[in-house]
Design a protein around this motif. Structure first.
Motif, short mmCIF file in Angstrom:
data_model
loop_
_atom_site.label_atom_id
_atom_site.label_comp_id
_atom_site.label_asym_id
_atom_site.label_seq_id
_atom_site.Cartn_x
_atom_site.Cartn_y
_atom_site.Cartn_z
N LEU A 112 0.85 -1.14 -0.05
CA LEU A 112 -0.01 -0.15 0.00
C LEU A 112 0.67 1.30 0.01
O LEU A 112 0.43 2.30 -0.52
N THR A 167 0.35 4.09 -2.84
CA THR A 167 0.27 5.48 -2.34
C THR A 167 1.31 6.41 -2.57
O THR A 167 0.81 7.61 -3.23
N THR A 187 -16.03 3.19 -1.11
CA THR A 187 -14.91 1.96 -1.03
C THR A 187 -15.29 0.60 -0.53
O THR A 187 -14.99 -0.38 -1.21
N TRP A 226 -6.75 -0.98 -4.55
CA TRP A 226 -5.87 0.06 -4.23
C TRP A 226 -5.09 0.41 -5.50
O TRP A 226 -4.82 1.58 -5.75
N ALA A 242 -6.23 4.17 -5.84
CA ALA A 242 -5.11 4.92 -5.00
C ALA A 242 -5.12 6.22 -6.18
O ALA A 242 -4.84 7.39 -5.78
N THR A 258 -5.19 6.47 2.80
CA THR A 258 -4.85 5.12 2.84
C THR A 258 -5.41 4.49 3.98
O THR A 258 -6.11 3.28 3.92
N TYR A 299 -9.18 3.81 3.40
CA TYR A 299 -9.41 2.72 2.49
C TYR A 299 -9.35 1.21 3.25
O TYR A 299 -9.81 0.39 3.18
N ARG A 300 -8.04 1.24 4.15
CA ARG A 300 -7.83 0.08 5.00
C ARG A 300 -9.17 -0.61 5.94
O ARG A 300 -9.63 -1.42 5.92
#
Length: 505
Positions: free
Chosen positions: A192, A196, A393, A407, A411, A429, A432-433
């Motif tokens: 990630l 990112t 998301t 991602w 991203a 990020t 998103y997680r």
């Protein structure tokens, strides 16, 4: 089940009725094997309807177009890719190899003996928390936790006289939540971070160089406690009471360990420690590699490592207890293990076709980019923007199962948008997680969802997708609410989400 609910509060009874409705509706769907076949067919039809629809990748400027499988070229792909789609179904090899090791330990009686040892020595009040915590921490092994912990959680709960599906659900929830929480850095952090940073370079190349693999560590570490507590409470207060008393086999008292079992466990334990020490040496020595430790050749071979860590102790235990006297006995026990996985192997064929078709048509990518356009058009900021991004998301997660694949697509779109709206790439990020973790356990498109169904059907032959989703929804909702509350406090206090990783850009 109703008798077990007699003393449950009216609020929980209402919740149980909602979950029962979801289970009923979900179980009206065909069997998972047939359902994935139907979904694959639907993808083919939809690709024909929306063939030619395209979106522009804002990073590369290239057009991404829906490919038509409802055509002669599509028919050629369907026929010529069927075997590769089956063999290439990502969890298939990992599950079968891992289960060879676990299965031998189970067939020889090592797991059962270990259970008895745990029953008589482990503080049972902490069992659920320990199982959820182990699930969270298993993200260090990437996806191996999905294969190892749910079946072990089920066996462990069953050995203690508790419902095995509750143990499976607790482990599954912990593993899914673990992708947004951990005390250690994992390969997911590294992947990630790279994606990112690459997306950030389109706006601010200098800032991109400051993004590190620890960008979400502070929040992720605190989340371990949060997810462990919530997972434990949901299991013991909602999931297990709703399941009621397990009426399957292996109920009753657990006998004390015999002298032969104790000897077998002792020698198997020594074998495990020796194997573990050898694996540790390999991880820092010949299989260390030149890059980051979590990206080393050793970690890429973790499935085989887990196989050995179960196989060696299981083999030693079987020899000591006379379950294995020769190579024919070993072959027979391994054959029994593979026979128990026959349903999963059949399921993997149709699931593999569906996932491959969805990827080939670009439908997931088009949906993701259209979602990004929607987010950019809302005009939201602050909490409204954060909630909208998380919600969007979560929706995308029902169409693209792989975390890194999502991602990779999202991203380059969302990181620049959120930067322009004042939020750092590291914070984006993190959002998103969270969204990815809370929906992994309820999306049939998760690569390991068929695996969990196959494990659960060992204890309930009629179990369908509806039953599994209804078990996991309480975890999903509770994790989301808990994370949103923690996130709100984090934002109000302005705490960095990781070392040198602020919330604001």
């Amino acid at each position: 089940m109703e008798e077990n609910r007699a003393e449950i509060s009216s609020g929980r009874r209402f919740l149980f009725r909602i979950l029962d409705g979801i289970e009923w509706l979900g179980n009206k769907l065909p069997s998972p094997l047939l359902l994935f076949a139907i979904l694959a067919f639907i993808v083919v039809i939809i690709s024909g309807i929306f063939a030619g629809v395209s979106v522009t990748n804002p990073t590369t400027g290239e057009a991404v177009e829906v490919k038509n499988l409802f055509s002669l070229s599509g028919l050629d792909y369907i026929f010529n890719s069927a075997v590769d789609n089956f063999i290439g179904f990502p969890p298939l090899g990992a599950v079968l190899v891992t289960m060879l090791g676990i299965g031998l330990a189970e067939q020889t009686g090592l797991i059962n003996a270990s259970l008895k040892g745990i029953v008589f020595s482990f503080p049972q009040k902490l069992l659920t928390a320990a199982l959820v915590f182990a699930g969270v921490m298993s993200s260090v092994t990437v996806n191996a936790g999905y294969v190892v912990l749910p079946p072990l959680g089920a066996v462990l709960f069953l050995g203690l006289g508790r419902h095995p599906l509750a143990g499976l659900a607790a482990a599954f929830a912990g593993v899914s939540g673990g992708f947004g929480a951990n005390l250690a850095l994992t390969s997911t952090d590294a992947i990630l971070q790279e994606l990112t940073a690459e997306a950030t370079r389109t706006i601010d190349p200098a800032y991109a160089e400051t993004i590190t693999v620890t960008m979400n560590y502070f929040f992720a570490a605190v989340s371990v406690v949060l997810i462990t507590l919530i997972g434990t409470l949901v299991t013991e207060k909602i999931v297990e009471p709703r399941l009621g008393k397990y009426e399957g086999e292996q109920e009753g008292e657990i006998d004390e360990l015999t002298a032969l079992e104790k000897k077998g466990m002792r020698l198997a334990g020594i074998g495990f420690l020796i194997t573990f020490a050898l694996m540790a040496y390999l991880s820092f020595g010949p299989l260390r590699g030149d890059g980051a430790y979590i990206e080393s050749p050793f970690f890429s071979a973790l499935v085989f490592v887990i196989f050995l860590l179960f196989l060696v102790p299981g083999l030693i235990y079987g020899i000591v207890t006379k379950e294995i006297s020769n190579d024919k006995d070993l072959t027979k026990l391994l054959g029994k293990t593979m026979a128990s996985m026959s349903g999963y192997i059949a399921l993997a064929f149709t699931a593999g076709q569906f996932i491959a078709y969805f990827r080939e048509t670009n439908l997931g990518t088009v949906i993701a980019f259209r979602g990004a356009d929607f987010l950019n058009s809302t005009g939201f900021d602050g909490i409204g923007l954060i909630l909208t991004f998380i919600g969007l998301t979560m929706v995308v997660n029902f169409f693209i199962g792989s975390s890194s694949a999502k991602w990779t697509i999202l991203a380059p779109v969302f990181v620049p948008i959120m930067m322009n709206l004042g939020y750092s790439p590291e914070f984006t990020t993190l959002l998103y997680r969270i969204a990815d973790s809370v929906t992994n356990m309820i999306t049939p498109l998760l690569l390991y969802f068929p695996v969990i169904i196959a494990f659960a059907q060992r204890y309930d032959k009629k179990l369908g997708i509806g039953t599994l989703i209804s078990m996991m929804i309480p975890y999903s909702v509770a994790f989301l609410l808990g994370w949103l509350l923690l996130l709100l406090v984090w934002v109000l206090l302005g705490i960095p989400v990781g070392p040198g990783a602020p919330i604001q850009y």
